[in-house]
Structures are given as C-alpha cells and as structure tokens.
Design a protein around this motif. Structure first.
Motif, PDB file in Angstrom:
ATOM      1  N   HIS A   1       0.806  -1.224   0.000  1.00  0.00           N
ATOM      2  CA  HIS A   1       0.000   0.000   0.000  1.00  0.00           C
ATOM      3  C   HIS A   1       0.842   1.277   0.000  1.00  0.00           C
ATOM      4  N   GLY A   2       2.155   1.142  -0.132  1.00  0.00           N
ATOM      5  CA  GLY A   2       3.012   2.321  -0.204  1.00  0.00           C
ATOM      6  C   GLY A   2       3.004   3.144   1.070  1.00  0.00           C
ATOM      7  N   LEU A   3       3.096   2.483   2.232  1.00  0.00           N
ATOM      8  CA  LEU A   3       3.021   3.156   3.524  1.00  0.00           C
ATOM      9  C   LEU A   3       4.399   3.250   4.175  1.00  0.00           C
TER      10      LEU A   3
ATOM     11  N   ASP B   1      14.153   2.562   0.070  1.00  0.00           N
ATOM     12  CA  ASP B   1      14.537   3.005  -1.270  1.00  0.00           C
ATOM     13  C   ASP B   1      14.830   4.503  -1.291  1.00  0.00           C
ATOM     14  N   PRO B   2      16.041   4.926  -1.669  1.00  0.00           N
ATOM     15  CA  PRO B   2      16.379   6.355  -1.665  1.00  0.00           C
ATOM     16  C   PRO B   2      15.414   7.210  -2.484  1.00  0.00           C
ATOM     17  N   LEU B   3      14.912   6.681  -3.600  1.00  0.00           N
ATOM     18  CA  LEU B   3      13.992   7.470  -4.422  1.00  0.00           C
ATOM     19  C   LEU B   3      12.661   7.695  -3.706  1.00  0.00           C
ATOM     20  N   GLN B   4      12.236   6.716  -2.923  1.00  0.00           N
ATOM     21  CA  GLN B   4      10.961   6.853  -2.222  1.00  0.00           C
ATOM     22  C   GLN B   4      11.069   7.751  -1.000  1.00  0.00           C
ATOM     23  N   VAL B   5      12.203   7.763  -0.336  1.00  0.00           N
ATOM     24  CA  VAL B   5      12.310   8.499   0.933  1.00  0.00           C
ATOM     25  C   VAL B   5      12.953   9.875   0.766  1.00  0.00           C
ATOM     26  N   GLY B   6      13.368  10.242  -0.443  1.00  0.00           N
ATOM     27  CA  GLY B   6      14.109  11.488  -0.631  1.00  0.00           C
ATOM     28  C   GLY B   6      13.353  12.724  -0.173  1.00  0.00           C
TER      29      GLY B   6
END
Length: 419
Positions: free
Chosen positions: A202-204, A259-264
């Motif tokens: 769910h992308g949480l 993931d660096p792209l998700q948490v940037g």
C-alpha cells in the motif's frame, strides 16, 4: 466588560495524556499536603534511583568544552556515525549518517516525522493500546488516528489482517511500538514480516518506536523491523532514555531506511523541520557512541537477580496471588498492564479506580483507557520501583479491589432479593 479568555487550538480537546494529566496533578496536591506517594505513572528511571552508566557520564564530561555551539540540525556527525554503525550491525539497509536524525528525545522526532508526512485528513494506523503521544502528535499535525486492536487474549499482539482491512486511500503510515508500551508485548519476526508486506503493498511508511529494544526478559529476543523492511520506507526510533536510563538528557534518534527514491522528499522535509528548531541538545549527543558501542549495562538488570527482572517477578507473583487480577506477562519494556476481573470488575471504571487508589492508598497508576483502548478494566504500572515496594503496591491495590468486590456482591444480593 472584562476581556474574554484567550482561545486555544480546538484540536487540543481531542488530546489525552493521563500519564501526566489530571491524576498526576492531584498527586502533586496531595504531596503538597504532606502525603507520601508511590508514583508508578511514568517510566522515569532516574526518579527511582537508577543512574545513567558512568561511561556515558564521562563521555559528556570529557567534551563539555565543545558543547556551547549549535551543531548540525540532524545532529553531531560523530553521534550520527555511531548510530549508523549500530544499524549496520543490525542489517539495516542504506544505514548512513546522512539518514540519521537526532532530536530532543524520541518524543520530538515523533512530532517532526508526522509533521513532515501528514496533510490534513491523512490517516495513521496506530496500535490500541498505544503510547498516547503517538495519537496526540497525529491529531496535532492534522491527521486522523485509526486504531488496530492489540487484544489481551492475543497476548496484546495485533492481527495483520485487521491492520490491512483498515488501510484506506488516506492512510500514510503504520506505527509499531516494539517492545510495547504499555503492555510489554514483544513482536515475533513472522508478525513483523506480515506488517512489512502490508506497508509494501500500500506504499506506507513504517514508523517503528523501538526505544525499549534491549529491555527484554526470560530469553525474549528483539527483532528490528528495518532489516525486514528492506527497500520499504521505514523510520526506526531509539534513544538514551530507557535502555541507558538517561531520560533527562533528551537524546533520541531516528534512522531512515528504504529506497532512496521513495524516501528522498521525506528526508528533505525532516531536515527542514530539524533546521527550524536549530538543533537538539548537544551535550547528551557526546554520549551516543559510548552508549551504542561501549559496555552493555542493561542485560544484567533484566536477567534473574537483576533489579528490573525481580521487579517484574514481584508484579507477576502479586497478580497470581490476587483474587481480582490477571496479567499477560510483559516480555519487554518497563511496564505491566494488569486487568481487573471477577467480582471486582462489575461496574469497574479504570479512572475512578485510579483516583480511589490515589486518595485512599497513596498509589498513582495510569488508567488503561488512557492508552486509547475501548475496554476500561486495565491499568498500567511501571517496573522501576524496588521489588518489595511493588509487592506493597499490589497489597494496597488488592484492598481497593476487595472493596469493589464487596460492593458488587452486595448489589447482586440486593437484586436477587428483589427478584
């Protein structure tokens, strides 16, 4: 006309924090009258004679001349390096100093993380019971707490299927408190893996309060969630307050993994909010490396013969001897969460009980409903007093519950006579 009183934020009416609330204020009034109280409402080791380890005190003293300036908003570089190294040893992916945030205790970082994450109306999945700061911080950052149940009949562990059923289009995060405050539950690996899978689907964001990570009993082992989460965004909280008995130093940290792209973007938001408050308390940060990579001082306290272990034993044995109490034995943390049962539970109200216990027996506990549960037959005590003092506390609790049971029995007899 006299001026009207200042209006305050409306959402404060939704916030509860009974740990330092109405009952604690009444306790201060009684102390001012000369009463001697046993206060079991706060997990504050220093108030019960514990001291921060000497090698931590020495680390601060040796660097006191370096503590006058502000430091970087994320914390002292050497402290962040020590935290990152600690997480690398655990297997946390992408554990670098750049992903560490140091705050004035975990409490401040909880608030900053929710402020960085939430837009008005966004939802956060919280355990019930929870540590009420999590609910308060969600509400005050314009979010909506949505509770997943951790029921006593399930050892206070959550049901992952129920968690997933609560996910909506507005859900942003799942909060885990492990080991748990107030229940002492310790989450097994399989359960954590299922919760990670929910967050991934769910992308949480996983928000993992692990402040009691080394306070464990009877062979319990702690499973950090970040290594299980892998690339799933995860913020893991720790600090000096509990494991290292240094609450007043106000040093907590959060390790951002995933993931660096998700948490940037979230990283940049946390950095900005940290900069707005300039920096966290500097002196205490010099103790971080000594705490995480120096001698282990908590295990002996939690092993048989250690003070925390024997305090826990005193509570377990006192509850077993009671006619009116049951307990899911805490596997970790600094608390027990007993339930009132039997005749004493008839018509029982936890807040009224806590007030009576305070007024008549000079003991301060926290009503269980303060931790955002629907049931009202629990209360929380801390395991920090000496074992003999805890045994005395439960003798006083039994007296109050005996009175409740006698009243309930009397009411039952009266009803039977009228039938």
């Amino acid at each position: 006309m006299p001026p009207s009183s200042l209006k305050t934020r409306e959402r404060l009416s939704e916030v509860r924090y009974e740990i330092r609330g109405e009952l604690a204020r009444r306790a201060r009034e009684l102390e001012a009258q000369g009463r001697t109280l046993i206060k079991l409402n706060i997990g504050n080791p220093g108030a019960f004679g514990f001291r921060a380890p000497e090698h931590l005190q020495r680390a601060i003293a040796d660097h006191i001349a370096d503590t006058d300036p502000y430091t970087h908003q994320q914390g002292l570089p050497e402290a962040r390096e020590a935290i990152a190294a600690f997480h690398k040893q655990r297997g946390t992916p992408n554990a670098t100093a750049e992903r560490v945030f140091i705050g004035n205790g975990v409490s401040e970082l909880i608030d900053l993380s929710l402020r960085a994450l939430l837009n008005p109306g966004d939802e956060v999945l919280l355990p019930s019971p929870d540590y009420p700061l999590w609910s308060a911080a969600t509400i005050l950052n314009d979010g909506r707490p949505v509770y997943y149940r951790c029921l006593p009949e399930n050892g206070f562990l959550p049901d992952p299927d129920e968690i997933e059923a609560l996910v909506s289009s507005r859900t942003r995060a799942i909060v885990l408190i492990n080991p748990n405050n107030p229940t002492g539950a310790n989450y097994p690996r399989e359960l954590l893996e299922r919760i990670v899978a929910i967050a991934a689907r769910h992308g949480l964001l996983l928000l993992c309060d692990e402040i009691y990570d080394s306070v464990l009993y009877d062979g319990a082992t702690f499973e950090p969630i970040a290594p299980l989460a892998g690339e799933v965004p995860c913020l893991s909280f720790g600090g000096l307050s509990k494991v290292h008995r240094a609450c007043g130093w106000r040093v907590g940290w959060a390790m951002l993994s995933g993931d660096p792209l998700q948490v940037g973007d979230f990283h940049h938001a946390m950095d900005l909010l940290g900069a707005l408050r300039l920096c966290a308390n500097v002196p205490g940060q010099f103790a971080v490396e000594a705490a995480l990579h120096g001698p282990n001082t908590i295990d002996a306290l939690c092993a048989p013969g250690g003070r925390l272990y024997e305090a826990r034993r005193a509570v377990i044995e006192s509850v077993a001897a009671s006619r009116y109490l049951e307990l899911v034995e805490p596997a970790g943390a600094l608390y027990a969460f007993p339930a009132v049962t039997g005749a004493a539970a008839e018509g029982f109200d936890d807040h009224r009980f806590a007030l009576e216990l305070l007024e008549t027996e000079n003991v301060l506990v926290v009503p269980g409903s303060s931790f955002n549960v629907a049931f009202r037959n629990h209360f929380r005590v801390t395991l920090l007093p000496q074992p003999d003092e805890l045994r005395e506390v439960f003798r006083r609790i039994e007296r109050v519950l005996e009175r409740h049971a006698e009243l309930a029995t009397g009411r039952g007899t009266a009803r039977a006579a009228l039938a």
